[in-house]
Write an enzyme that holds these catalytic residues in place. Structure first.
Site, short mmCIF file in Angstrom:
data_model
loop_
_atom_site.label_atom_id
_atom_site.label_comp_id
_atom_site.label_asym_id
_atom_site.label_seq_id
_atom_site.Cartn_x
_atom_site.Cartn_y
_atom_site.Cartn_z
N ASP A 55 -6.43 19.85 -9.91
CA ASP A 55 -7.28 19.88 -8.72
C ASP A 55 -7.02 21.11 -7.85
O ASP A 55 -7.79 21.38 -6.93
CB ASP A 55 -7.02 18.62 -7.87
CG ASP A 55 -7.28 17.34 -8.63
OD1 ASP A 55 -8.31 17.28 -9.32
OD2 ASP A 55 -6.46 16.41 -8.55
N GLU A 92 -24.38 30.93 38.31
CA GLU A 92 -23.73 31.97 39.14
C GLU A 92 -24.47 33.30 39.00
O GLU A 92 -24.70 34.01 40.01
CB GLU A 92 -22.27 32.10 38.72
CG GLU A 92 -21.43 30.88 39.10
CD GLU A 92 -20.10 30.83 38.37
OE1 GLU A 92 -19.66 31.91 37.91
OE2 GLU A 92 -19.51 29.75 38.26
N VAL A 126 -16.63 37.94 33.99
CA VAL A 126 -15.58 36.96 33.76
C VAL A 126 -16.14 35.54 33.91
O VAL A 126 -15.81 34.63 33.15
CB VAL A 126 -14.40 37.18 34.72
CG1 VAL A 126 -13.38 36.07 34.57
CG2 VAL A 126 -13.77 38.54 34.46
N ALA A 127 -17.00 35.35 34.91
CA ALA A 127 -17.57 34.02 35.14
C ALA A 127 -18.50 33.61 34.00
O ALA A 127 -18.57 32.44 33.63
CB ALA A 127 -18.33 34.01 36.46
N GLU A 132 -13.97 31.63 29.33
CA GLU A 132 -12.67 32.02 28.79
C GLU A 132 -11.77 30.84 28.46
O GLU A 132 -10.79 30.98 27.74
CB GLU A 132 -11.94 32.97 29.76
CG GLU A 132 -11.45 32.32 31.04
CD GLU A 132 -12.50 32.38 32.13
OE1 GLU A 132 -12.15 32.13 33.29
OE2 GLU A 132 -13.66 32.69 31.83
N THR A 187 -13.42 25.68 37.58
CA THR A 187 -14.30 24.99 36.62
C THR A 187 -13.88 25.27 35.17
O THR A 187 -13.72 24.34 34.38
CB THR A 187 -15.76 25.43 36.83
OG1 THR A 187 -15.85 26.87 36.76
CG2 THR A 187 -16.27 24.94 38.17
N ASN A 244 -14.81 30.10 39.13
CA ASN A 244 -14.59 30.19 37.69
C ASN A 244 -13.24 29.60 37.30
O ASN A 244 -13.11 28.89 36.30
CB ASN A 244 -14.67 31.66 37.27
CG ASN A 244 -14.57 31.83 35.77
OD1 ASN A 244 -15.39 31.33 35.03
ND2 ASN A 244 -13.54 32.54 35.32
N ASP A 294 -4.85 15.26 -6.28
CA ASP A 294 -3.40 15.19 -6.28
C ASP A 294 -2.76 15.95 -7.44
O ASP A 294 -1.57 16.19 -7.43
CB ASP A 294 -2.92 13.74 -6.32
CG ASP A 294 -3.33 13.03 -7.61
OD1 ASP A 294 -4.19 13.57 -8.33
OD2 ASP A 294 -2.81 11.93 -7.88
N ASP A 346 -11.25 13.53 -6.58
CA ASP A 346 -10.64 13.20 -7.85
C ASP A 346 -10.58 11.68 -7.97
O ASP A 346 -10.79 10.96 -6.99
CB ASP A 346 -9.24 13.81 -7.92
CG ASP A 346 -8.55 13.53 -9.23
OD1 ASP A 346 -9.21 13.58 -10.27
OD2 ASP A 346 -7.34 13.24 -9.20
#
Length: 888
Positions: A637, A702, A264-265, A269, A730, A727, A633, A311
């Site tokens: 295009d 770690e 996990v650390a 995540e 941080t 974890n 536009d 364009d």
């Protein structure tokens, strides 16, 4: 309620049209006259798309592991990150789709057709092949049709073909008699028979090229690669820790929990949350600049763009004709101002004879205003824009007359029209006859120079005619549309106005163009400084395209003979095989169709291109690994907007097809917003890399502490709960706050990152290892020092030192250390430090994390580690900045 049908004056000339019963049968056979709208993406599908993100999959795996070992607090944190990331992404996509729908409007809701010999108004979607449609000035053509009859018909086809000047339509000679769905009749009247509707029409054929965009963005590809690497490395290292712990006699339960905690650390995540926050903030900033982000990833993608295809009409240019130059036999002048507002100046050129030249210019515009069928409307609101009804060329002449001080409404009241000869494609000129206040008649004529500058029309010396022809050729070569204007006064009105088209006096020439937007040149210059290659792709005339490209600096290194007096550049065709510099090439769609151009990426200006060719150009750049952006536009295009890595559509002027195909919609049509979007994209990517450097350095440290600590005498350097707490502090609030860091001052003065470059490339891997080694050394040093002194609190000292070293590094990696542009980051670091210290002194946390309180001197290693982390981050950032500047 619909109006009652009434007999049509066209019935006798154009037939009775379709019987209503036959129209109903054909509607059932061919279907409705509409291009199928895309189905709305269901919410569950959007959620699944978010959950398929590689890092989210890694997090879901970590979530399963934490639940398996009973670590519910960390499972809650990981689950919260996943839910927030998914919710923000889905919400932004739904809100963007709704915003685009709010901009949409049906192109031709009503059509006038002949049914059973009478004129009826029907919904455009009910028009069928074989219907006889009636068109007048201002009507949108509901389907593809072939002309049966017409009178002075001009059609604006810019949305479909990119042609900035209205196209003449007629039924005789070499006239173009094909009407395309979605185009606008800006002048004249016509009757046509519908030849194709729905998917078979011009709009439908273009829509067929708009299949769903496939592939992933550069950011998604980079993060996917990172996710795979992290997953493999993390599993391998955690297995090593587990095996070594079991070999030292640790219990399987303790080492299993420790290994999962390290997993996990090691996985950042918070990265999905950082990415989502950064993209959401970028989208919010873009919304403040009137840009609607339809996909969150689009903002970051712009930061990676290496090629911008744009364009011309309405994107780089104003989208309206403006008179810029005037030539008279007594002197020349230039006009200022843009749009249809009659605001600007008439500035005489040096050498012009005052006041004779100024009087000559005024006489010219009086005649141009009298020989004119357009009208101008003042804005209803103070900050609104002037609008025009009729031929844009004639509207530009009225605007120029207003700049010369001529009141058009008063002029036509004083000199009412008593006769006219409309413009047609054969004569290429228009004549009006007006009654003057003195009782005489005034004949005013305007038209193409080749149709006016002839002895049969003008009673002028041969020398003057030759001078006028040379001046007209020069202006045309500079990319202008040129008209000649003449006038004469007679005592009696002619029996036939057409017989009055002789013996006229030449008043002069007017040169007009669709000028570049004021912000366009600065935008393209900023793109060049940012290392982005710009390519102009238009359906307009080659000379017009080259002129605009020259004024915007796209055609650099041109020969002086190619440059006109106002920066216009004459187009030059590219011949295959010639070693001509890429920025000097102007290639036409005909050359592309003939296969004359071997390498499309060597061309900088394309003219007369079809929608399919625009798509081929974008795909050619993508095939070379370039990250492409396309702005436009028009309907033409749409395919290129859809298949580019990011499509940018104009929201106000843009068509519905363009808006639906785009990833980013500029609601105010300001092309300068693209530069802001590129800067936002680079800011986001820099922040992602900054977080990865911070988070992975800590994760590396770690794991290294857990691997190297036991051989050095620290049996179990950290417990599972302590690893997860570090974890959380941080990678949690602090890591997410890093996503709001401001952009680097030099973000737009460096080239884009290579599309193939890994997200940890360009030396980031090395910096992760260096910072990770520094944090490891400081943390193990503090733990060994405390253990050597014989204290029992060595593990708590190591725990706090490892935490503060990472938080110090976080502050050191800021772009500007002492700034309040992102107050959330120092606030998050302060909160994390407070919670880290609380873990040593709050009884409940001490029990949960198995820590001990520290004395004052025992806190010194943690304080020193924070200072070292801060200093290392600042030194590394400055070295990196210096390297970037040298590269630039």
């Amino acid at each position: 309620m619909p109006e009652e049908p009434y007999p049509s004056p066209h019935a006798d000339r154009a037939g009775v049209g379709l019987p209503q019963r036959e129209a109903d049968r054909r509607l059932a056979e061919y279907g409705r006259n509409e291009v199928g709208r895309r189905r709305r993406t269901p919410v569950w599908s959007r959620v699944l798309a978010q959950l398929r993100d590689p890092l989210i999959l890694v997090l879901l795996g970590a979530l399963v592991l934490t639940l398996a070992i009973g670590d519910h607090p960390d499972a809650v944190v990981i689950g919260f990150v996943v839910v927030v990331n998914t919710s923000v992404g889905v919400t932004q996509e739904v809100r963007a789709d709704r915003a685009v729908e709010a901009l949409s409007a049906m192109s031709a809701p009503i059509a006038r057709v002949l049914r059973d010999g009478v004129e009826r108004q029907v919904a455009a979607m009910e028009v069928v092949p074989g219907d006889v449609v009636l068109l007048s000035e201002g009507d949108i053509i509901p389907a593809d049709a072939s002309l049966l009859e017409s009178s002075a018909l001009l059609v604006d086809e810019s949305a479909v073909t990119g042609e900035s000047v209205p196209v003449e339509k007629g039924t005789g000679g070499e006239s173009d008699s094909v009407l395309r769905a979605g185009t606008i009749a800006v002048h004249g009247r016509a009757v046509g028979v519908v030849t194709a509707t729905g998917a078979a029409s011009t709009l439908g054929q273009i829509a067929a090229l708009l299949d769903t965009k496939t592939g992933t963005t550069p950011l998604q590809r980079r993060l996917a690669g990172l996710g795979r690497i992290l997953a493999l490395v993390t599993i391998a290292l955690c297995l090593v820790v587990l095996i070594l712990g079991l070999a030292r006699g640790q219990s399987l339960e303790v080492m299993a929990v420790t290994a999962v905690s390290l997993a996990v650390a090691a996985v950042p995540e918070s990265l999905p949350a950082v990415v989502t926050l950064s993209l959401a903030l970028g989208a919010r900033r873009m919304a403040a600049r009137h840009a609607i982000v339809r996909r969150l990833s689009a903002v970051e993608t712009l930061g990676s763009v290496t090629m911008l295809a744009t364009d011309k009409t309405g994107t780089l240019t104003e989208g309206s004709m403006v008179v810029e130059e005037v030539w008279t036999p007594r002197g020349a002048a230039t006009l200022t101002g843009i749009g249809y507002a009659p605001l600007g100046e008439v500035r005489l050129r040096s050498g012009a004879e005052e006041p004779l030249a100024r009087e000559a210019v005024r006489d010219l515009f009086v005649a141009a205003a009298l020989c004119n069928d357009a009208t101008l409307s003042a804005p209803e609101e103070p900050d609104g824009a002037w609008t025009a009804l009729g031929d844009p060329t004639e509207a530009a002449l009225l605007t120029a007359a207003g700049k010369a001080g001529i009141d058009h409404e008063r002029l036509v009241r004083e000199r009412p029209r008593i006769g006219e000869v409309p413009f047609d494609s054969t004569r290429r000129r228009m004549t009006t006859v007006c009654r003057t206040p003195g009782g005489d008649v005034q004949v005013c004529l305007k038209g193409a120079p080749e149709a006016v500058l002839t002895p049969g029309v003008l009673a002028e010396p041969a020398k003057l005619l030759e001078d006028a022809r040379q001046e007209a050729a020069r202006l045309a070569n500079d990319g202008y549309r040129v008209l000649a204007i003449a006038r004469t006064t007679r005592a009696q009105a002619p029996a036939d106005p057409q017989t009055a088209e002789s013996g006229l006096a030449l008043l002069g020439l007017v040169a007009m163009s669709d000028p570049p937007k004021q912000s366009a040149a600065d935008t393209l210059a900023a793109c060049r400084r940012a290392g982005i290659t710009t390519v102009l792709i238009t359906g307009d005339h080659p000379a017009t395209a080259a002129a605009v490209a020259g004024r915007l600096g796209l055609l650099t290194g041109t020969h002086p003979s190619d440059v006109g007096s106002h920066g216009h550049v004459a187009g030059r065709a590219c011949v295959a095989g010639k070693a001509e510099a890429p920025d000097q090439q102007v290639v036409t769609g005909g050359q592309l169709a003939a296969g004359e151009i071997a390498d499309l990426t060597r061309v900088r200006v394309f003219a007369r291109t079809s929608p399919q060719q625009k798509l081929e150009i974008v795909q050619a750049w993508r095939s070379q690994g370039r990250v492409t952006a396309m702005t436009g536009d028009g309907v033409n295009d749409g395919p290129a907007l859809r298949h580019a890595d990011i499509g940018v559509a104009m929201g106000h002027r843009g068509t519905e097809v363009a808006r639906q195909a785009a990833d980013l919609v500029l609601a105010d049509d300001d092309v300068a917003t693209i530069v802001s979007a590129v800067k936002e994209g680079r800011r986001i990517y820099d922040n992602i890399r900054r977080f990865l450097l911070f988070g992975m350095s800590g994760g590396t440290a770690e794991i290294a502490v857990m691997l190297l600590g036991p051989p050095m005498g620290l049996a179990l350097p950290l417990r599972a709960g302590q690893i997860l707490w570090i974890n959380l502090l941080t990678h949690g609030l602090t890591g997410v706050a890093m996503g709001a860091e401001p952009a680097s001052p030099g973000a737009m003065n460096r080239p884009p990152r290579p599309p193939q470059q890994h997200v940890l490339g360009d030396g980031l891997w090395n910096r992760v290892l260096i910072f990770g080694a520094l944090i490891t050394a400081v943390s193990l040093g503090a733990g060994l020092w405390a253990e050597h002194r014989g204290g029992t609190s060595w593990q708590s000292i190591l725990f706090l030192t490892l935490l503060t070293a990472q938080l110090g590094l976080c502050l050191g990696l800021r772009e500007r250390l002492l700034t309040w542009e992102n107050p959330w980051l120092p606030a998050a670091v302060t909160t994390s430090v407070t919670l880290g210290v609380a873990a040593l002194y709050v009884p409940a946390l001490r029990t949960l994390l198995d820590t001990e309180p520290l004395s004052g001197w025992e806190l010194l290693p943690a304080l020193l580690a924070a200072v070292l982390g801060l200093a290392a981050g600042r030194e590394g950032r400055q070295r990196r900045q210096g390297g970037t500047l040298r590269e630039t």
